[in-house]
Write a protein that holds these residues in place. Sequence first.
Motif, PDB file in Angstrom:
ATOM      1  N   GLN A 155       0.845  -1.217   0.000  1.00  0.00           N
ATOM      2  CA  GLN A 155       0.000   0.000   0.000  1.00  0.00           C
ATOM      3  C   GLN A 155       0.870   1.254   0.000  1.00  0.00           C
ATOM      4  OE1 GLN A 155      -2.486  -0.365   3.409  1.00  0.00           O
ATOM      5  NE2 GLN A 155      -3.503  -2.182   2.645  1.00  0.00           N
ATOM      6  N   TRP A 156       1.899   1.202   0.804  1.00  0.00           N
ATOM      7  CA  TRP A 156       2.813   2.346   0.922  1.00  0.00           C
ATOM      8  C   TRP A 156       3.444   2.660  -0.447  1.00  0.00           C
ATOM      9  CZ3 TRP A 156       8.178   2.150   0.154  1.00  0.00           C
ATOM     10  CH2 TRP A 156       8.901   3.270   0.585  1.00  0.00           C
ATOM     11  N   THR A 157       3.808   1.581  -1.166  1.00  0.00           N
ATOM     12  CA  THR A 157       4.479   1.757  -2.464  1.00  0.00           C
ATOM     13  C   THR A 157       3.599   2.555  -3.422  1.00  0.00           C
ATOM     14  OG1 THR A 157       5.614  -0.310  -2.135  1.00  0.00           O
ATOM     15  CG2 THR A 157       5.563   0.486  -4.381  1.00  0.00           C
ATOM     16  N   ARG A 158       2.299   2.342  -3.332  1.00  0.00           N
ATOM     17  CA  ARG A 158       1.388   3.067  -4.230  1.00  0.00           C
ATOM     18  C   ARG A 158       1.423   4.577  -3.946  1.00  0.00           C
ATOM     19  NH1 ARG A 158      -2.187   1.985  -7.917  1.00  0.00           N
ATOM     20  NH2 ARG A 158      -4.039   3.317  -7.927  1.00  0.00           N
ATOM     21  N   VAL A 159       1.498   4.927  -2.676  1.00  0.00           N
ATOM     22  CA  VAL A 159       1.557   6.358  -2.331  1.00  0.00           C
ATOM     23  C   VAL A 159       2.898   6.928  -2.818  1.00  0.00           C
ATOM     24  CG1 VAL A 159       1.416   8.049  -0.456  1.00  0.00           C
ATOM     25  CG2 VAL A 159       0.151   5.892  -0.277  1.00  0.00           C
ATOM     26  N   VAL A 160       3.963   6.145  -2.620  1.00  0.00           N
ATOM     27  CA  VAL A 160       5.288   6.620  -3.036  1.00  0.00           C
ATOM     28  C   VAL A 160       5.350   6.756  -4.558  1.00  0.00           C
ATOM     29  CG1 VAL A 160       7.753   6.072  -3.015  1.00  0.00           C
ATOM     30  CG2 VAL A 160       6.384   5.678  -0.978  1.00  0.00           C
ATOM     31  N   ARG A 161       4.704   5.835  -5.249  1.00  0.00           N
ATOM     32  CA  ARG A 161       4.688   5.934  -6.723  1.00  0.00           C
ATOM     33  C   ARG A 161       4.005   7.223  -7.161  1.00  0.00           C
ATOM     34  NH1 ARG A 161       1.937   1.078  -9.146  1.00  0.00           N
ATOM     35  NH2 ARG A 161       1.729   2.546 -10.872  1.00  0.00           N
ATOM     36  N   ALA A 162       2.908   7.551  -6.484  1.00  0.00           N
ATOM     37  CA  ALA A 162       2.204   8.802  -6.817  1.00  0.00           C
ATOM     38  C   ALA A 162       3.139   9.985  -6.570  1.00  0.00           C
ATOM     39  CB  ALA A 162       0.934   8.929  -5.986  1.00  0.00           C
ATOM     40  N   TRP A 163       3.876   9.913  -5.474  1.00  0.00           N
ATOM     41  CA  TRP A 163       4.792  10.997  -5.122  1.00  0.00           C
ATOM     42  C   TRP A 163       5.895  11.141  -6.183  1.00  0.00           C
ATOM     43  CZ3 TRP A 163       5.951  15.359  -3.200  1.00  0.00           C
ATOM     44  CH2 TRP A 163       7.219  15.689  -2.719  1.00  0.00           C
ATOM     45  N   TYR A 164       6.501  10.008  -6.559  1.00  0.00           N
ATOM     46  CA  TYR A 164       7.568  10.083  -7.567  1.00  0.00           C
ATOM     47  C   TYR A 164       7.021  10.542  -8.914  1.00  0.00           C
ATOM     48  CZ  TYR A 164      11.061   7.988  -4.505  1.00  0.00           C
ATOM     49  OH  TYR A 164      11.945   7.751  -3.499  1.00  0.00           O
ATOM     50  N   ASP A 165       5.803  10.104  -9.215  1.00  0.00           N
ATOM     51  CA  ASP A 165       5.195  10.518 -10.470  1.00  0.00           C
ATOM     52  C   ASP A 165       5.086  12.046 -10.520  1.00  0.00           C
ATOM     53  OD1 ASP A 165       3.754   9.071 -12.792  1.00  0.00           O
ATOM     54  OD2 ASP A 165       2.464  10.796 -12.320  1.00  0.00           O
ATOM     55  N   VAL A 166       4.619  12.607  -9.417  1.00  0.00           N
ATOM     56  CA  VAL A 166       4.426  14.056  -9.342  1.00  0.00           C
ATOM     57  C   VAL A 166       5.786  14.776  -9.393  1.00  0.00           C
ATOM     58  CG1 VAL A 166       3.785  15.813  -7.668  1.00  0.00           C
ATOM     59  CG2 VAL A 166       2.182  14.023  -8.203  1.00  0.00           C
ATOM     60  N   VAL A 167       6.774  14.207  -8.694  1.00  0.00           N
ATOM     61  CA  VAL A 167       8.104  14.817  -8.682  1.00  0.00           C
ATOM     62  C   VAL A 167       8.702  14.773 -10.087  1.00  0.00           C
ATOM     63  CG1 VAL A 167      10.475  14.533  -7.829  1.00  0.00           C
ATOM     64  CG2 VAL A 167       8.561  14.317  -6.254  1.00  0.00           C
ATOM     65  N   PHE A 207      -7.111   7.505  -2.272  1.00  0.00           N
ATOM     66  CA  PHE A 207      -7.927   8.085  -3.354  1.00  0.00           C
ATOM     67  C   PHE A 207      -7.103   9.132  -4.095  1.00  0.00           C
ATOM     68  CE2 PHE A 207     -12.013   7.174  -0.758  1.00  0.00           C
ATOM     69  CZ  PHE A 207     -12.155   5.934  -1.365  1.00  0.00           C
ATOM     70  N   LEU A 208      -6.386   9.921  -3.298  1.00  0.00           N
ATOM     71  CA  LEU A 208      -5.564  10.983  -3.879  1.00  0.00           C
ATOM     72  C   LEU A 208      -4.469  10.381  -4.789  1.00  0.00           C
ATOM     73  CD1 LEU A 208      -4.298  13.941  -1.701  1.00  0.00           C
ATOM     74  CD2 LEU A 208      -2.913  13.040  -3.537  1.00  0.00           C
ATOM     75  N   ALA A 209      -3.819   9.312  -4.293  1.00  0.00           N
ATOM     76  CA  ALA A 209      -2.761   8.660  -5.087  1.00  0.00           C
ATOM     77  C   ALA A 209      -3.347   8.109  -6.385  1.00  0.00           C
ATOM     78  CB  ALA A 209      -2.111   7.552  -4.266  1.00  0.00           C
ATOM     79  N   SER A 210      -4.577   7.548  -6.311  1.00  0.00           N
ATOM     80  CA  SER A 210      -5.203   6.993  -7.524  1.00  0.00           C
ATOM     81  C   SER A 210      -5.485   8.080  -8.546  1.00  0.00           C
ATOM     82  CB  SER A 210      -6.533   6.327  -7.193  1.00  0.00           C
ATOM     83  OG  SER A 210      -6.291   5.227  -6.407  1.00  0.00           O
ATOM     84  N   LEU A 211      -5.910   9.250  -8.049  1.00  0.00           N
ATOM     85  CA  LEU A 211      -6.171  10.361  -8.984  1.00  0.00           C
ATOM     86  C   LEU A 211      -4.904  10.715  -9.752  1.00  0.00           C
ATOM     87  CD1 LEU A 211      -8.374  12.591  -6.657  1.00  0.00           C
ATOM     88  CD2 LEU A 211      -9.096  11.652  -8.877  1.00  0.00           C
ATOM     89  N   VAL A 212      -3.772  10.654  -9.062  1.00  0.00           N
ATOM     90  CA  VAL A 212      -2.495  10.977  -9.712  1.00  0.00           C
ATOM     91  C   VAL A 212      -2.103   9.874 -10.686  1.00  0.00           C
ATOM     92  CG1 VAL A 212      -0.008  11.264  -9.300  1.00  0.00           C
ATOM     93  CG2 VAL A 212      -1.670  12.382  -7.777  1.00  0.00           C
ATOM     94  N   LEU A 213      -2.237   8.613 -10.235  1.00  0.00           N
ATOM     95  CA  LEU A 213      -1.677   7.502 -11.015  1.00  0.00           C
ATOM     96  C   LEU A 213      -2.561   7.070 -12.178  1.00  0.00           C
ATOM     97  CD1 LEU A 213      -0.211   5.361  -8.091  1.00  0.00           C
ATOM     98  CD2 LEU A 213       1.069   6.689  -9.760  1.00  0.00           C
ATOM     99  N   SER A 214      -3.882   7.316 -12.071  1.00  0.00           N
ATOM    100  CA  SER A 214      -4.723   6.786 -13.150  1.00  0.00           C
ATOM    101  C   SER A 214      -5.192   7.864 -14.129  1.00  0.00           C
ATOM    102  CB  SER A 214      -5.901   6.010 -12.552  1.00  0.00           C
ATOM    103  OG  SER A 214      -6.548   6.822 -11.607  1.00  0.00           O
ATOM    104  N   ASN A 215      -4.566   9.039 -14.053  1.00  0.00           N
ATOM    105  CA  ASN A 215      -4.916  10.094 -15.009  1.00  0.00           C
ATOM    106  C   ASN A 215      -3.651  10.705 -15.583  1.00  0.00           C
ATOM    107  OD1 ASN A 215      -7.942  10.564 -14.743  1.00  0.00           O
ATOM    108  ND2 ASN A 215      -7.283  10.612 -12.609  1.00  0.00           N
ATOM    109  N   ASP A 216      -3.790  11.231 -16.777  1.00  0.00           N
ATOM    110  CA  ASP A 216      -2.664  11.959 -17.365  1.00  0.00           C
ATOM    111  C   ASP A 216      -2.873  13.427 -16.964  1.00  0.00           C
ATOM    112  OD1 ASP A 216      -0.395  12.351 -18.776  1.00  0.00           O
ATOM    113  OD2 ASP A 216      -1.386  12.436 -20.749  1.00  0.00           O
TER     114      ASP A 216
END
Length: 463
Positions: free
Chosen positions: A318-330, A373-382
């Motif tokens: 679960q943590w990895t998903r949040v971190v992925r969202a973070w790296y995606d944004v960075v 939910f916030l991480a999903s918004l980042v990861l599943s949208n362009d």
Amino acid sequence: MESNNKLKLYNTLSRKIEDFNPIKKGKVGMYVCGPTTYDKSHIGHARTYIFFDFFRRFLEFKGNKVKLIINLTDVDDKIIKAASKYDSWQVVSDRYSRYFFWMLDTLKIKPPYSFPQVTSHMQEIIELVQTLIDKEFAYELKDGIYFSIDKLENYGKLSKVNLGDPTIARIEKTPGKKNPADFALWKFKKVDEPYWYAPFGEGRPGWHIECSAMSSKYLGTNFDIHGGGADLIFPHHENEIAQSEAAFGIKKWVNYWVHVAFLTIAKEKMSKSLKNFVGIDQLLDTFSPEILRYYLLSAHYQTQLDFTWDKMKKAREQWTRVVRAWYDVVQRTEREIYGQEDVSNEIETEFNRMIESLNNDLKTPEAYKHIHFLASLVLSNDINKKSVDVAHEALSKISEIFGILPEKSWTGKELRLAEELAELREDLRKGERFDLSDSIRTRLKDEGIKIEDTKEGPRVKFV
Ligand code: AMP
Ligand code: ZN
């Protein structure tokens, strides 16, 4: 992204959820009972200290200045017992105090204002015992000075303990006590034990008096929050209240009492004495400090959390998903890679809902739902630039509050290097140099960088 709503907090003293109002607006005094330094801290201790660190961070996020005190019990029966002919009690205590500091630092627990130690606050402790003798709350027996609980009207108001119950734990059985629940303020000197001079007899402090003496020195005789693990409610905190209210002549010493439920293992409290603990170093062999924080904060602080290695692994997923969202944004911010979707309002809404969950007695499980939910918004949208900026700010704040995101964020230079390595690997693969291409892939993975093969060519992902 500010939170103006009031924090509501469960107070062990009233057994109710109350509005949190600090004595001085914008300033919070918090005292957390520290360890007895006779052994290494384990992940059960980590639960309590990570929780109070998160609580402090949340109060700071809400605009407060927090003065946190964590004491160290550096002389005590257990420490003296742990000493041997090779290790003096001071060496034992020093070793495990250092271990405790190492734990706080490694687990990203922000340093408190002070770590007062019993041995360096003997004067304050002796003066407090003297006050209790002068006010006739204390009496002398053969082995020490005792607090007389019958001199107080409302002893037991925190724990609501039934003193008639013979099974209640941690009551010292000493002949001559006026009430079985009377407790030692000062223990007279014994052969081969450390002792200090005091006008009422050489000796050393009892278990509870240090916290009354040290908290009042740093926070005054009425302060906002006092906390610890749930096992401290009785007798430790009950006795702290009794001696403080008696000595300071006040009706309410501490305004909010906050207690953290146990980390258990096979449903039993994880503890040094039961030898069922998982050490911090043992856990860090497999998981990062951030994953441990994520896991320990995943349950509400008043709910027991039963440790298993499987749950740690799930927490990592679960943590990895949040971190992925973070790296995606960075990554998007660094390389200015923006899409079309505007989900900035949705991201902000999830962030605000997350803060509201925390305002509601620090409900971390609910807060985690909104973070996901916030991480999903980042990861599943362009997502577009506005959404990237809002997500960057939201995730930075989440990290500030929970301390769960890796500190290191990738720089533009590192990103470009990773991409060049991914392209080199692609060339090697095309040239059928699989040994080299696989080795590049493995090395990058070790650094937390994954190469994804897409139709457009390789894409680096930070996991
Ligand atoms: P000790 O050194 O045993 O006095 O513990 C220091 C602090 O850690 C106290 O606030 C304890 O309540 C807390 N603590 C110890 N074991 C656990 C556990 N298994 N879960 C949560 N908190 C704990
Ligand atoms: Zn204490």
